[in-house]
Design a protein around this motif. Structure first.
Motif, PDB file in Angstrom:
ATOM      1  N   ASN A  92      67.438  -9.663  20.755  1.00 59.77           N
ATOM      2  CA  ASN A  92      66.858  -9.060  21.960  1.00 59.77           C
ATOM      3  C   ASN A  92      65.453  -8.510  21.742  1.00 59.77           C
ATOM      4  O   ASN A  92      64.650  -8.490  22.665  1.00 59.77           O
ATOM      5  CB  ASN A  92      67.782  -7.970  22.508  1.00 59.77           C
ATOM      6  N   GLY A  93      65.174  -8.077  20.517  1.00 60.15           N
ATOM      7  CA  GLY A  93      63.821  -7.604  20.218  1.00 60.15           C
ATOM      8  C   GLY A  93      62.806  -8.725  20.395  1.00 60.15           C
ATOM      9  O   GLY A  93      61.744  -8.550  20.984  1.00 60.15           O
ATOM     10  N   GLN A  94      63.208  -9.897  19.918  1.00 58.48           N
ATOM     11  CA  GLN A  94      62.313 -11.046  20.040  1.00 58.48           C
ATOM     12  C   GLN A  94      62.126 -11.437  21.505  1.00 58.48           C
ATOM     13  O   GLN A  94      61.030 -11.772  21.936  1.00 58.48           O
ATOM     14  CB  GLN A  94      62.911 -12.210  19.241  1.00 58.48           C
ATOM     15  N   VAL A  95      63.207 -11.383  22.263  1.00 59.34           N
ATOM     16  CA  VAL A  95      63.125 -11.689  23.689  1.00 59.34           C
ATOM     17  C   VAL A  95      62.110 -10.766  24.358  1.00 59.34           C
ATOM     18  O   VAL A  95      61.210 -11.212  25.088  1.00 59.34           O
ATOM     19  CB  VAL A  95      64.508 -11.552  24.367  1.00 59.34           C
ATOM     20  N   GLN A  96      62.257  -9.471  24.082  1.00 59.54           N
ATOM     21  CA  GLN A  96      61.350  -8.504  24.699  1.00 59.54           C
ATOM     22  C   GLN A  96      59.888  -8.778  24.312  1.00 59.54           C
ATOM     23  O   GLN A  96      58.991  -8.671  25.141  1.00 59.54           O
ATOM     24  CB  GLN A  96      61.736  -7.068  24.325  1.00 59.54           C
ATOM     25  N   ALA A  97      59.710  -9.137  23.039  1.00 60.20           N
ATOM     26  CA  ALA A  97      58.341  -9.396  22.570  1.00 60.20           C
ATOM     27  C   ALA A  97      57.736 -10.590  23.300  1.00 60.20           C
ATOM     28  O   ALA A  97      56.577 -10.554  23.730  1.00 60.20           O
ATOM     29  CB  ALA A  97      58.349  -9.641  21.057  1.00 60.20           C
ATOM     30  N   THR A  98      58.540 -11.651  23.477  1.00 59.88           N
ATOM     31  CA  THR A  98      57.986 -12.836  24.156  1.00 59.88           C
ATOM     32  C   THR A  98      57.701 -12.537  25.630  1.00 59.88           C
ATOM     33  O   THR A  98      56.720 -13.012  26.187  1.00 59.88           O
ATOM     34  CB  THR A  98      58.941 -14.044  24.065  1.00 59.88           C
ATOM     35  N   LEU A  99      58.579 -11.730  26.232  1.00 64.20           N
ATOM     36  CA  LEU A  99      58.365 -11.391  27.643  1.00 64.20           C
ATOM     37  C   LEU A  99      57.117 -10.537  27.820  1.00 64.20           C
ATOM     38  O   LEU A  99      56.386 -10.664  28.802  1.00 64.20           O
ATOM     39  CB  LEU A  99      59.590 -10.667  28.219  1.00 64.20           C
ATOM     40  N   LYS A 100      56.900  -9.676  26.848  1.00 60.63           N
ATOM     41  CA  LYS A 100      55.725  -8.804  26.920  1.00 60.63           C
ATOM     42  C   LYS A 100      54.445  -9.647  26.848  1.00 60.63           C
ATOM     43  O   LYS A 100      53.503  -9.432  27.610  1.00 60.63           O
ATOM     44  CB  LYS A 100      55.774  -7.799  25.757  1.00 60.63           C
ATOM     45  N   ARG A 101      54.490 -10.605  25.943  1.00 60.77           N
ATOM     46  CA  ARG A 101      53.314 -11.469  25.818  1.00 60.77           C
ATOM     47  C   ARG A 101      53.094 -12.262  27.115  1.00 60.77           C
ATOM     48  O   ARG A 101      51.964 -12.380  27.614  1.00 60.77           O
ATOM     49  CB  ARG A 101      53.518 -12.440  24.640  1.00 60.77           C
ATOM     50  N   LEU A 102      54.185 -12.769  27.655  1.00 61.73           N
ATOM     51  CA  LEU A 102      54.092 -13.530  28.903  1.00 61.73           C
ATOM     52  C   LEU A 102      53.464 -12.682  30.005  1.00 61.73           C
ATOM     53  O   LEU A 102      52.580 -13.129  30.736  1.00 61.73           O
ATOM     54  CB  LEU A 102      55.489 -14.002  29.328  1.00 61.73           C
ATOM     55  N   LYS A 103      53.909 -11.444  30.067  1.00 65.34           N
ATOM     56  CA  LYS A 103      53.407 -10.563  31.120  1.00 65.34           C
ATOM     57  C   LYS A 103      51.901 -10.318  30.965  1.00 65.34           C
ATOM     58  O   LYS A 103      51.149 -10.383  31.939  1.00 65.34           O
ATOM     59  CB  LYS A 103      54.169  -9.232  31.072  1.00 65.34           C
ATOM     60  N   GLU A 104      51.499 -10.089  29.733  1.00 62.74           N
ATOM     61  CA  GLU A 104      50.071  -9.863  29.474  1.00 62.74           C
ATOM     62  C   GLU A 104      49.249 -11.082  29.882  1.00 62.74           C
ATOM     63  O   GLU A 104      48.226 -10.976  30.548  1.00 62.74           O
ATOM     64  CB  GLU A 104      49.842  -9.551  27.985  1.00 62.74           C
ATOM     65  N   GLU A 105      49.742 -12.241  29.479  1.00 58.75           N
ATOM     66  CA  GLU A 105      48.983 -13.456  29.753  1.00 58.75           C
ATOM     67  C   GLU A 105      48.958 -13.778  31.245  1.00 58.75           C
ATOM     68  O   GLU A 105      47.993 -14.352  31.748  1.00 58.75           O
ATOM     69  CB  GLU A 105      49.552 -14.617  28.945  1.00 58.75           C
ATOM     70  N   ALA A 106      50.028 -13.386  31.924  1.00 52.30           N
ATOM     71  CA  ALA A 106      50.092 -13.673  33.362  1.00 52.30           C
ATOM     72  C   ALA A 106      48.972 -12.961  34.115  1.00 52.30           C
ATOM     73  O   ALA A 106      48.516 -13.424  35.155  1.00 52.30           O
ATOM     74  CB  ALA A 106      51.449 -13.261  33.923  1.00 52.30           C
ATOM     75  N   LYS A 107      48.543 -11.834  33.555  1.00 49.68           N
ATOM     76  CA  LYS A 107      47.512 -11.058  34.237  1.00 49.68           C
ATOM     77  C   LYS A 107      46.150 -11.750  34.217  1.00 49.68           C
ATOM     78  O   LYS A 107      45.298 -11.435  35.042  1.00 49.68           O
ATOM     79  CB  LYS A 107      47.382  -9.671  33.589  1.00 49.68           C
ATOM     80  N   ASP A 108      45.968 -12.651  33.263  1.00 49.94           N
ATOM     81  CA  ASP A 108      44.688 -13.360  33.187  1.00 49.94           C
ATOM     82  C   ASP A 108      44.840 -14.736  33.824  1.00 49.94           C
ATOM     83  O   ASP A 108      45.492 -15.632  33.271  1.00 49.94           O
ATOM     84  CB  ASP A 108      44.259 -13.489  31.722  1.00 49.94           C
ATOM     85  N   GLU A 109      44.244 -14.894  34.959  1.00 45.99           N
ATOM     86  CA  GLU A 109      44.421 -16.095  35.776  1.00 45.99           C
ATOM     87  C   GLU A 109      44.072 -17.371  35.017  1.00 45.99           C
ATOM     88  O   GLU A 109      44.620 -18.432  35.278  1.00 45.99           O
ATOM     89  CB  GLU A 109      43.565 -15.951  37.047  1.00 45.99           C
ATOM     90  N   LYS A 110      43.188 -17.260  34.047  1.00 44.46           N
ATOM     91  CA  LYS A 110      42.711 -18.466  33.373  1.00 44.46           C
ATOM     92  C   LYS A 110      43.707 -19.031  32.356  1.00 44.46           C
ATOM     93  O   LYS A 110      43.635 -20.186  31.990  1.00 44.46           O
ATOM     94  CB  LYS A 110      41.369 -18.167  32.680  1.00 44.46           C
ATOM     95  N   VAL A 111      44.627 -18.168  31.897  1.00 45.94           N
ATOM     96  CA  VAL A 111      45.515 -18.585  30.810  1.00 45.94           C
ATOM     97  C   VAL A 111      46.608 -19.529  31.311  1.00 45.94           C
ATOM     98  O   VAL A 111      47.185 -19.312  32.375  1.00 45.94           O
ATOM     99  CB  VAL A 111      46.173 -17.344  30.161  1.00 45.94           C
ATOM    100  N   ASN A 112      46.877 -20.561  30.540  1.00 37.50           N
ATOM    101  CA  ASN A 112      48.011 -21.430  30.819  1.00 37.50           C
ATOM    102  C   ASN A 112      49.264 -20.756  30.261  1.00 37.50           C
ATOM    103  O   ASN A 112      49.346 -20.437  29.080  1.00 37.50           O
ATOM    104  CB  ASN A 112      47.811 -22.793  30.160  1.00 37.50           C
ATOM    105  N   LEU A 113      50.259 -20.559  31.109  1.00 36.23           N
ATOM    106  CA  LEU A 113      51.419 -19.764  30.699  1.00 36.23           C
ATOM    107  C   LEU A 113      52.507 -20.565  29.989  1.00 36.23           C
ATOM    108  O   LEU A 113      53.462 -19.993  29.476  1.00 36.23           O
ATOM    109  CB  LEU A 113      52.025 -19.079  31.933  1.00 36.23           C
ATOM    110  N   ILE A 114      52.374 -21.879  29.983  1.00 36.57           N
ATOM    111  CA  ILE A 114      53.473 -22.668  29.412  1.00 36.57           C
ATOM    112  C   ILE A 114      53.745 -22.329  27.939  1.00 36.57           C
ATOM    113  O   ILE A 114      54.900 -22.157  27.563  1.00 36.57           O
ATOM    114  CB  ILE A 114      53.256 -24.178  29.648  1.00 36.57           C
TER     115      ILE A 114
END
Lengths: 580, 324, 134
Positions: free
Chosen positions: A524-546
Motif C-alpha cells: 500500500n505504501g507503493q500504491v500511495q507513492a504512485t498515486l501521489k506522483r500521478l496527482k502531481e503530474e496531472a497538475k501540469d497540463e503538458k505532462v503525458n500521464l500514461i
C-alpha cells in the motif's frame, strides 16, 4: 455531363412532361400533387464524376474507402470474417466469468481472435466495485475490472496461439481508457511481449460520451488531454495500436438525425485531429491509427445511402484541405462503412419484421460502398441474447445478398444516379452547414461545453417521437397496420451461450471480495507513492500521464483510486444541458 | 395549523407541501401566511435576474457553496417559464445545483411561472416567506430572465443581482434604464469571453451618469461561475449591501413598504374575488358584462353601474352578517 | 381564485447508466401534456432522487434505467420516499426491464413499468388517472 443545348432540351422536356403526361395522370386520379418524384440530369447539372465521386479508394472517396471489398468478404470456412471474433461485443460478471465465457466460445463455436470487451458501468465511470455508487451495477452491462489482477484473469483465455501478439483486442472504454491501456501494456510486459507487437482498439471517444452515452468522468478539456496522451504514447511506443474509434452510432441512437450524426461525428473527429497536431505529431502518421465506428441508420433507404457517401467526401475534403494531410490514407473515413446498423429502428413488436429491416439495410450497405453486411439479429430488441436461428438468418442474409443476389460484385453501383447524386450533394451541404455552426461556437469541445450538440440531439429525439406518435412517421406493426388480428409471433430461444444469470447476480459480491484480496496483498505504501506522483503530474497540463498511470497499475492501484486522484485535480463533469 | 408547526420544527416535507399550497393559491393560504408571520424577517432575499443563458443557475449554485462554507443555510427558488401552449414546463435549473442535493442546509424549489407574465411566478413571494420562516439565512431567487420587465424581482428581493454575459452587449442598450433601476449589483458572468471588459466599462459609465441615490453605488463584478471565479467577491458585495441597507434604515423602510403593499394587495384580491362572485350570481349584471364584452357598452360606465349598485353591495353585507 | 392543479413530475436517472434519450423525450413530452417536469440529470443515487422528490413536492417520480440495475435502484427510491413520509408519491419506471422483473418491482412498490416505445400519451394518461395525491 451534358452539353448546354442538350441540358436545355432536357429541362424543356421536363416542363412539358410535368404539364402534360404527369398532369393528365394526376387529374385522372384526382390528385393535386404527384405522390412521386422523378430525377433527371437537370437536378445534378454540375455533376462532375471525378470531382464528386472518383474511383473507389481514391479521393474524394465517395464511392468507397477501399478499391474493392475483397478483404471484408473473405470467407473463412463459409463464415464471414465479420462474425468469428472470440466474443464479439461481450463480457459480464466478475473477470472469471468473462474468462470462462471466452474459453467456452472458442471451444464450442470456434471463435477466434481477440476479445471485444464490454466493461460494466462502474469500470466505465472510473469507480471501484465496492464504491457505494456502484451498487447494483457491478458486472451488469459488462465485466467488472478494478485492478491489473482482473485483466490478468480475463486474458487467461488468451494464451499460446491466442497470445497478445497474435490477437487484436477491442475495449469499449472511454473516460478511463488510459487506465485500461496501461493494464494491457503491463500484462504484455509481464508476458514478455514487446509493445510494438500489440494490436487493439480502445474506443476512447470521449466527446460522444458527453453528447450521447454518458460515461464521462472529467470535464471536456482534461478529458481531451488524456486522449492526447493516448495518441502521443501510442504513436511512439505502439505503432500498431489504434488510438481511438470515433463513433457516430451512439449519437444516432440517442436521437440525432442522419445528417446531424455525420456532422457531429466529423466535428468531434476534427477536434481529435487537432489534438495530435497541437502535440506536434505528424498528421499522416498518427491519423493512420484513427478508426471510425460510424453509423447507426434509419430506414429511409436512399437518404441514408447518400449520407454515407457524403460523409466520406466531406471527411476527405476536411483532411486534405483543412488539415493539409498528404497521405491519401489520411483522407479515408477508415472503418466507417456504409448505411450502417439500424439498432434504434428495430421493434419489440412483431420482431420478425426486424429481419426484413436488416435485409433492407444489408442491401443498403452493399449499395453504399460497403460489404453486404446484414447487421443485427432480429431478436435483438427482445433483450434476451441472440437466438441461434436469428444469428443464422443474419449470416445467411449476408451470404444470400453476396452469392445469390451478387450485390458485392460492383462497388457503389448508384454512382451517377441522378437521384442519389442529388441527395448526396444535399447531404454534403447540410453537413457543412452544421460543421460551420460548430466552428462558429469554437469547435466540438466548445459546442459540447455549451450544450449545443446535446440540445440538438434531444430536440431531434423528441421530434422523432412526436412523428411516430402522430403517425406521420410510419413504423409497420407499431403505429400502423396493427389490428385485432394480431398474430402471436413465436420466436425460438435457442441461445448459443447466454450469460449465466446466477453468476451475473452474484458478481457484485464476488468482485468486492476479489478487490479486498488484491488490496490485502499489495504494497500500500507503493500504491500511495504512485498515486501521489500521478496527482502531481496531472497538475501540469503538458505532462503525458500514461507513464505514471503505468506505475500505479503495476502497484495494483485500483481504477477508482487512479480516477479518484485525477478527479481531485481535474474536477468532475456535471451534465446539465437539459432539453428545452 | 399542524403542517406549519411541523415546518417550523424543521420538517422539509411539510415545507415542500406548504409551498405547493401557496403555489396553488389554496384556500388555506391566508391562514398559513398568518401563522408564519411571527417567524419572518431573518432571511436576506437575493434576487438574480438577467437574460436567459447568462449562467444564473450556475452562479446561484456556486454562491450557495460560498454561503454554506460560512455556515449559512440557503433556500433557493428557481423559476422557469410555463409553456403557453400546454401549461406544462421543464424546470431545468435544479440540475445545475447537484452538489447541494444531499445538503440539509440547502432547500431547492423549482417553480414554473404559471399565470404570471413576468419572470417571477405570482406565488414566489409567498414561497420566499415560507423559506424565511423555515429559518433560512439566505433565500436566493432566480427569475426566468425574459428580458425587460423584471421589476417584480425588485419588490421581492432585498438585494437584486443582474447577471449579464459579454454577448448581451446589444441588449443592454435597449434595457439601460430598467436595468439601472433594478440592479443593486451587476455581474458580468462568463468573463473569459470576448467583450467582457467592454461590457463592464460600459456599465460603469452608465452608472456614473445615473442619478440613483448615493448611499449605494451598484458595483460591477466579473465572474466565471463555471470555474468558481468571482463568487467569493459576489458574496462579499451582497453582505456589504445588506449592511448598508440595515445601517441606513432602508431595509426596515423596504419591509414596511412590502408589508403595506401586501396588505393592500391581499385586500384587493379578496374584494375582487368576492365581487366577481356576486356579479356572476346576478343575472342582470352578467348581462351587462356580456354587453361590455360585445362592445355595446363602454367598460367605464358599466363598472360604475356595478360599483354603485346598492342591491349588490347590500347582498354582500347580508352575506357577511350570515358568515359572522 | 385557486390555480388549477398542475401535476409535477421528477424524471430521474438512477445509477451510472448514461442513456437518457427516453428520460429526455419524456421530459419534453410530459411538458407538452401540461405537466411540470424536473429532470435530475444522470448518475443519481437513490437518496438524491428522494431528496429532490421531497423538496420539489412532486406527484410522480419517473425512473429510467437501461443497465439492469433496476432491481436494486428502483426499490431503494420507493423505500426512501416511504421513510420520509412521502409514500403518496407515485413511482413509475422505464428502460430495459425484463418481463420477469415487473412483478418483483410492483411488489416493491413501483406503480407501473413502461417499456421502450411506449407513447408519451399513454404514460401521461396513466399518471393523470392514477396519481395518488389530490
Amino acid at each position: 455531363m451534358f452539353d448546354k443545348d442538350r441540358m436545355e432540351e432536357i429541362e424543356r422536356r421536363r416542363r412539358e412532361w410535368e404539364e402534360g403526361t404527369l398532369k393528365r395522370s394526376r387529374e385522372r386520379f384526382g390528385m393535386k400533387e404527384s405522390p412521386t418524384e422523378f430525377y433527371s440530369p437537370a437536378e445534378v447539372k454540375d455533376f462532375d464524376f471525378l470531382e464528386k465521386v472518383g474511383f473507389p479508394g481514391e479521393y474524394p472517396f465517395t464511392a468507397a474507402e477501399y478499391p474493392s471489398n475483397l478483404p471484408a468478404l473473405r470467407i473463412r470456412g463459409g463464415v464471414s470474417a465479420l462474425l468469428v471474433r472470440a466474443g464479439r461485443y461481450s463480457g459480464y460478471g466478475a473477470p472469471e466469468d468473462t474468462r470462462d465465457y471466452y474459453n467456452y466460445m472458442r471451444e464450442a463455436f470456434g471463435r477466434r481472435g481477440g476479445p471485444n470487451i464490454a466493461f460494466d458501468l462502474p469500470t466505465q465511470c472510473g469507480y471501484d466495485s465496492d464504491d457505494p455508487v456502484a451498487r447494483g451495477e457491478v458486472g451488469k452491462v459488462g465485466v467488472a475490472v478494478d485492478t491489473l489482477r482482473d485483466f490478468e484473469v480475463i486474458y487467461e483465455a488468451f494464451v499460446g496461439e491466442s497470445d497478445l501478439d497474435k490477437i487484436a483486442s477491442n475495449w469499449t472504454i472511454n473516460a478511463p481508457c488510459n487506465v485500461i491501456l496501461a493494464m494491457y501494456i503491463t500484462l504484455a510486459e509481464k508476458r514478455g511481449i514487446p509493445l510494438d507487437g500489440l494490436r487493439g482498439t480502445p474506443q476512447n471517444d470521449i466527446l460522444k460520451e458527453f453528447v450521447a452515452r454518458g460515461t464521462y468522468i472529467f470535464p471536456p478539456r482534461p478529458s481531451m488531454r488524456m486522449i492526447r496522451d493516448t495518441i502521443t504514447y501510442c504513436t511512439e511506443h505502439m505503432p500498431s495500436m489504434n488510438t481511438i474509434s470515433i463513433c457516430g452510432y451512439h449519437m444516432r441512437e440517442a436521437g440525432a438525425g442522419p445528417v446531424q450524426m455525420v456532422a457531429f461525428t466529423l466535428a468531434n473527429a476534427m477536434a481529435y485531429v487537432q489534438l495530435g497536431m497541437e502535440a506536434g505529431l505528424d498528421v499522416d502518421t498518427f491519423l493512420r491509427r484513427f478508426t471510425f465506428l460510424a453509423w447507426s441508420t434509419g430506414m429511409e433507404f436512399f437518404k441514408e445511402i447518400a449520407r454515407a457517401r457524403a460523409a466520406r467526401r466531406v471527411w476527405a475534403k476536411i483532411m486534405r484541405e483543412r488539415f493539409g494531410a498528404e497521405d491519401p490514407r489520411s483522407w479515408m473515413l477508415r472503418g466507417a462503412g456504409g448505411m450502417g446498423v439500424p439498432t434504434h429502428t428495430l421493434t419489440a413488436q412483431r420482431p420478425l419484421n426486424n429481419l426484413t429491416r436488416n435485409i433492407i439495410v444489408g442491401i443498403g450497405n452493399a449499395l453504399s460502398g460497403a460489404p453486404p453486411m446484414v447487421p443485427v439479429p432480429y431478436d435483438e430488441p427482445l433483450g434476451l441474447g441472440h437466438s441461434l436461428e436469428a444469428e443464422q438468418l443474419n449470416m445467411d442474409g449476408g451470404r444470400l445478398l453476396q452469392f445469390e443476389a451478387r450485390l458485392a460484385d460492383v462497388i457503389d453501383p448508384l454512382a451517377g444516379s441522378y437521384y442519389v447524386e442529388s441527395l448526396t450533394d444535399q447531404a454534403e451541404e447540410e453537413i457543412w452547414e452544421i460543421i460551420g455552426r460548430i466552428d462558429a461556437i469554437g469547435g466540438a469541445v466548445a459546442a459540447i461545453e455549451s450544450g449545443y450538440m446535446q440540445r440538438e440531439i434531444a430536440r431531434s429525439a423528441y421530434e422523432y417521437q412526436k412523428q411516430v406518435e402522430s403517425g406521420e412517421r410510419v413504423i409497420v406493426g407499431v403505429n400502423r397496420f396493427t389490428g385485432e388480428n394480431e398474430l402471436e409471433v413465436l420466436t425460438t430461444r435457442l441461445v448459443e451461450h447466454p450469460y449465466d444469470p446466477v453468476k451475473r447476480a452474484e458478481a457484485e459480491e464476488k468482485q468486492i471480495k476479489n478487490l479486498a484480496q488484491v488490496k490485502r496483498g499489495r504494497d500500500n505504501g507503493q500504491v500511495q507513492a504512485t498515486l501521489k506522483r500521478l496527482k502531481e503530474e496531472a497538475k501540469d497540463e503538458k505532462v503525458n500521464l500514461i507513464p505514471s498511470i503505468l506505475e500505479a497499475i503495476k502497484a495494483y492501484a485500483t481504477i477508482g483510486e487512479i480516477c479518484g486522484v485525477l478527479r481531485e485535480v481535474f474536477g468532475e463533469y456535471q451534465a446539465y444541458n437539459v432539453a428545452a | 395549523m399542524e403542517m406549519v408547526q411541523k415546518m417550523l420544527a424543521g420538517s422539509d416535507l411539510s415545507l415542500a407541501r406548504l409551498i405547493t399550497l401557496v403555489e396553488r393559491d389554496a384556500p388555506e393560504v391566508p391562514e398559513i401566511m398568518g401563522s408564519i408571520y411571527p417567524h419572518l424577517g431573518n432571511a436576506h432575499f437575493v434576487g438574480f435576474t438577467g437574460p436567459p443563458g447568462g449562467g444564473k443557475s450556475t452562479l446561484v449554485d456556486r454562491l450557495t457553496a460560498v454561503m454554506r462554507r460560512r455556515g449559512f443555510s440557503v433556500g433557493i427558488v428557481a423559476c422557469d417559464p410555463t409553456s403557453p401552449f400546454s401549461g406544462g414546463a421543464v424546470l431545468g435549473d435544479r440540475i445545475r445545483m447537484q452538489q447541494h442535493y444531499l445538503d440539509k442546509g440547502v432547500f431547492i424549489r423549482s417553480m414554473a411561472t404559471r399565470g404570471s407574465r413576468g419572470g417571477l411566478p405570482r406565488a414566489a413571494r409567498g414561497v420566499i416567506k415560507l423559506l424565511d420562516a423555515f429559518g433560512r439565512d439566505f433565500v436566493l431567487v432566480e427569475t426566468v430572465g425574459v428580458g425587460q420587465t423584471e421589476l417584480d424581482i425588485m419588490e421581492a428581493a432585498d438585494t437584486t443581482v443582474v447577471v449579464l454575459v459579454p454577448e448581451a452587449g446589444d441588449t443592454i442598450q435597449t434595457m439601460k434604464a430598467g436595468l439601472l433601476e433594478i440592479a443593486d449589483i451587476f455581474v458580468v458572468n462568463k468573463a473569459d469571453r470576448e467583450g467582457a471588459d467592454y461590457l463592464g466599462m460600459e456599465l460603469e459609465q452608465m452608472l456614473r451618469m445615473s442619478s440613483r441615490e448615493s448611499s449605494w453605488q451598484a458595483p460591477v463584478l466579473t465572474t466565471q461561475a463555471i470555474n468558481d471565479i468571482g463568487t467569493e467577491e459576489l458574496y462579499q458585495e451582497i453582505e456589504r449591501h445588506r449592511e448598508v441597507l440595515r445601517d441606513t434604515g432602508r431595509l426596515s423602510l423596504r419591509r414596511q413598504e412590502q408589508r403595506k403593499g401586501e396588505f393592500i394587495e391581499t385586500i384587493e384580491q379578496g374584494i375582487r374575488a368576492r365581487l366577481l362572485e356576486l356579479v356572476e350570481r346576478d343575472g342582470r349584471l352578467m348581462a351587462s358584462l356580456e354587453r361590455v364584452e360585445k362592445g355595446e357598452v363602454d367598460p367605464y360606465s358599466a363598472s360604475m353601474e356595478i360599483l354603485t349598485n346598492k342591491t349588490l353591495l347590500q347582498g354582500w353585507l347580508a352575506e357577511l352578517e350570515r358568515e359572522r | 381564485m385557486a390555480e388549477e392543479r398542475r401535476i409535477r413530475v421528477l424524471m430521474a436517472k438512477p445509477g451510472l447508466d448514461g442513456h437518457d434519450r427516453g428520460a429526455r423525450v419524456l421530459t419534453l413530452g410530459l411538458r407538452d401534456e401540461g405537466m411540470e417536469v424536473i429532470y435530475t440529470g444522470l448518475r443519481q443515487t437513490p437518496d438524491k432522487i428522494v431528496e429532490a422528490a421531497i423538496q420539489e413536492d412532486v406527484d410522480v417520480v419517473g425512473l429510467s434505467c437501461l443497465s439492469g440495475a433496476h432491481r436494486y435502484l428502483f426499490p431503494e427510491v420507493v423505500e426512501g420516499l416511504r421513510e420520509r413520509g412521502a409514500q403518496d408519491v407515485m413511482v413509475i419506471g422505464g428502460g430495459i426491464i425484463a418481463k420477469e422483473d415487473i412483478p418483483f418491482l410492483k411488489e416493491k412498490g413501483i406503480d407501473a413499468v413502461f417499456g421502450p416505445g411506449t407513447p408519451v400519451k399513454e404514460i401521461a394518461n396513466y399518471i393523470r388517472e392514477n396519481a395518488k395525491r389530490k
